[in-house]
Design an enzyme around this catalytic site. Structure first.
Site, PDB file in Angstrom:
ATOM      1  N   GLU A  54       0.809  -1.233   0.000  1.00  0.00           N
ATOM      2  CA  GLU A  54       0.000   0.000   0.000  1.00  0.00           C
ATOM      3  C   GLU A  54       0.839   1.278   0.000  1.00  0.00           C
ATOM      4  O   GLU A  54       1.781   1.422   0.783  1.00  0.00           O
ATOM      5  CB  GLU A  54      -0.915   0.002   1.221  1.00  0.00           C
ATOM      6  CG  GLU A  54      -1.913   1.156   1.227  1.00  0.00           C
ATOM      7  CD  GLU A  54      -3.115   0.829   2.082  1.00  0.00           C
ATOM      8  OE1 GLU A  54      -4.042   0.165   1.574  1.00  0.00           O
ATOM      9  OE2 GLU A  54      -3.135   1.225   3.257  1.00  0.00           O
ATOM     10  N   LYS A  56       0.786   4.763   1.172  1.00  0.00           N
ATOM     11  CA  LYS A  56       0.016   5.374   2.265  1.00  0.00           C
ATOM     12  C   LYS A  56       0.868   6.432   2.948  1.00  0.00           C
ATOM     13  O   LYS A  56       1.776   6.095   3.715  1.00  0.00           O
ATOM     14  CB  LYS A  56      -0.359   4.232   3.239  1.00  0.00           C
ATOM     15  CG  LYS A  56      -1.150   4.609   4.468  1.00  0.00           C
ATOM     16  CD  LYS A  56      -1.427   3.348   5.306  1.00  0.00           C
ATOM     17  CE  LYS A  56      -2.356   3.589   6.461  1.00  0.00           C
ATOM     18  NZ  LYS A  56      -2.555   2.395   7.297  1.00  0.00           N
ATOM     19  N   LYS A 116      -8.080   2.535  -2.878  1.00  0.00           N
ATOM     20  CA  LYS A 116      -8.374   2.418  -1.448  1.00  0.00           C
ATOM     21  C   LYS A 116      -9.026   3.726  -1.021  1.00  0.00           C
ATOM     22  O   LYS A 116      -8.389   4.773  -0.968  1.00  0.00           O
ATOM     23  CB  LYS A 116      -7.061   2.192  -0.705  1.00  0.00           C
ATOM     24  CG  LYS A 116      -7.223   1.779   0.736  1.00  0.00           C
ATOM     25  CD  LYS A 116      -7.422   0.291   0.786  1.00  0.00           C
ATOM     26  CE  LYS A 116      -7.553  -0.297   2.156  1.00  0.00           C
ATOM     27  NZ  LYS A 116      -6.661   0.166   3.183  1.00  0.00           N
ATOM     28  N   GLU A 165     -14.272  -5.642   2.394  1.00  0.00           N
ATOM     29  CA  GLU A 165     -13.630  -5.653   3.718  1.00  0.00           C
ATOM     30  C   GLU A 165     -14.612  -5.858   4.869  1.00  0.00           C
ATOM     31  O   GLU A 165     -15.638  -5.201   4.958  1.00  0.00           O
ATOM     32  CB  GLU A 165     -12.901  -4.325   3.906  1.00  0.00           C
ATOM     33  CG  GLU A 165     -12.238  -4.197   5.257  1.00  0.00           C
ATOM     34  CD  GLU A 165     -11.506  -2.884   5.399  1.00  0.00           C
ATOM     35  OE1 GLU A 165     -10.603  -2.603   4.583  1.00  0.00           O
ATOM     36  OE2 GLU A 165     -11.837  -2.123   6.329  1.00  0.00           O
ATOM     37  N   GLU A 217      -5.747  -7.851   6.217  1.00  0.00           N
ATOM     38  CA  GLU A 217      -5.387  -6.441   6.061  1.00  0.00           C
ATOM     39  C   GLU A 217      -4.992  -5.812   7.396  1.00  0.00           C
ATOM     40  O   GLU A 217      -5.661  -6.036   8.408  1.00  0.00           O
ATOM     41  CB  GLU A 217      -6.589  -5.627   5.552  1.00  0.00           C
ATOM     42  CG  GLU A 217      -7.268  -6.129   4.312  1.00  0.00           C
ATOM     43  CD  GLU A 217      -8.526  -5.308   4.029  1.00  0.00           C
ATOM     44  OE1 GLU A 217      -9.463  -5.865   3.435  1.00  0.00           O
ATOM     45  OE2 GLU A 217      -8.608  -4.128   4.418  1.00  0.00           O
ATOM     46  N   SER A 218      -3.936  -5.029   7.375  1.00  0.00           N
ATOM     47  CA  SER A 218      -3.509  -4.169   8.501  1.00  0.00           C
ATOM     48  C   SER A 218      -2.727  -4.897   9.599  1.00  0.00           C
ATOM     49  O   SER A 218      -3.011  -6.049   9.923  1.00  0.00           O
ATOM     50  CB  SER A 218      -4.696  -3.482   9.199  1.00  0.00           C
ATOM     51  OG  SER A 218      -5.465  -2.747   8.312  1.00  0.00           O
TER      52      SER A 218
END
Ligand SMILES: O=C(O)c1ccccc1NCC(=O)[C@H](O)[C@H](O)COP(=O)(O)O
Length: 258
Positions: A54, A56, A116, A165, A217-218
């Site tokens: 990503e 970001k 995103k 998501e 994710e994350s």
């Protein structure tokens, strides 16, 4: 109001403003004409370590993550390092992203690029395709069942299979009922910012039982995290902060995918 509610409130105003500037029929026509650059689903379906890296710059939980920020250089480093897809934050106010970064990155790399953002209107999906995205994110908790179903179908009509998501059992059920093929589990609770990889491990059996692709994710910090999740059956990993903070994201990625 929690952060997610604030983002969505602001997004409604932002989209309303954009709709005054850009004609929806023109945007739709442009989006329908364009060829989809790359197939996101097959890109993240391989047997290896499939990383969606990503771009970001900042986030509501961490503030500015990287000062020397060149989205194209970062995306190219990700590509050289072996990422299978690139995620680009297009939200300006809360993430210091931009739709232009998406266009620039999509032109610079030979990989699927994910938009995103906080998608609440079909306008943003046509926009994603027109900007060169190969897929986009849908967040179950900010959409009604009808919106979820409609937006997944619209994505498919445009040739874009969305990443849907979720964060808990109920959201997974809603994603599956709406027809999601690629289900993301966000390890970050977007209302409190608490992060736990256990969230993916807890929801994994429901998603894999239905034969869907699972993206964790994350909060992914290192190769151990990735191997643990991969061994449990996770298909792909969305990683932002760890790569953005790294001095050499290309090398980090290479060491993860090798
Ligand atoms: O990252 C945040 O602080 C955040 C806050 C509110 C809504 C969404 C947020 N993040 C979006 C994401 O899901 C992450 O950018 C993505 O999964 C990568 O996470 P990480 O690897 O932890 O940067």
């Amino acid at each position: 109001m929690n952060i997610l509610e604030r983002i969505v409130e602001f997004k409604k105003e932002e989209v309303a403003e954009q709709k005054k500037k850009f004609n929806l029929s023109v945007l739709r026509e442009e989006a329908e004409k364009l060829k989809v650059p790359y197939d996101f689903k097959s890109a993240i379906s391989g047997n290896g370590i499939n990383i969606i890296a990503e771009v970001k710059k900042a986030s509501p939980s961490k503030g500015v993550i990287r000062e020397d920020f060149d989205p194209v250089e970062i995306a190219k480093a990700y590509e050289r390092g072996g990422a299978k897809a690139i995620s680009v934050l297009t939200d300006k106010k809360f993430f210091q992203g931009s739709p232009f970064y998406l266009r620039q990155v999509a032109e610079a790399v030979k990989l699927p690029v994910l938009r995103k953002d906080f998608i609440i209107d079909e306008f943003q999906i046509y926009g994603a395709k027109a900007l060169g995205a190969s897929t986009f994110l849908l967040i179950v908790s900010i959409l009604s069942d009808q919106q979820l179903k409609d937006f997944i179908e619209l994505g498919r009509e445009l040739g874009l299979e969305p990443l849907v998501e979720t964060h808990d059992e109920e959201e997974v059920e809603r994603a599956l009922k709406a027809g999601a093929e690629i289900v993301g589990v966000n390890n970050r609770d977007l209302k409190t910012f608490t992060v736990s990889l256990e969230t993916t491990l807890r929801l994994l059996p429901i998603i894999k039982e239905e034969g869907k692709l699972l993206v964790s994710e994350s909060g992914i910090k290192n190769k151990d995290d990735i191997l643990r999740l991969r061994e449990a059956g996770v298909d792909a990993f969305l990683v932002g902060e760890t790569l953005m903070r790294s001095e050499n994201p290309e090398e980090v990625l290479r060491s993860w995918v090798s």
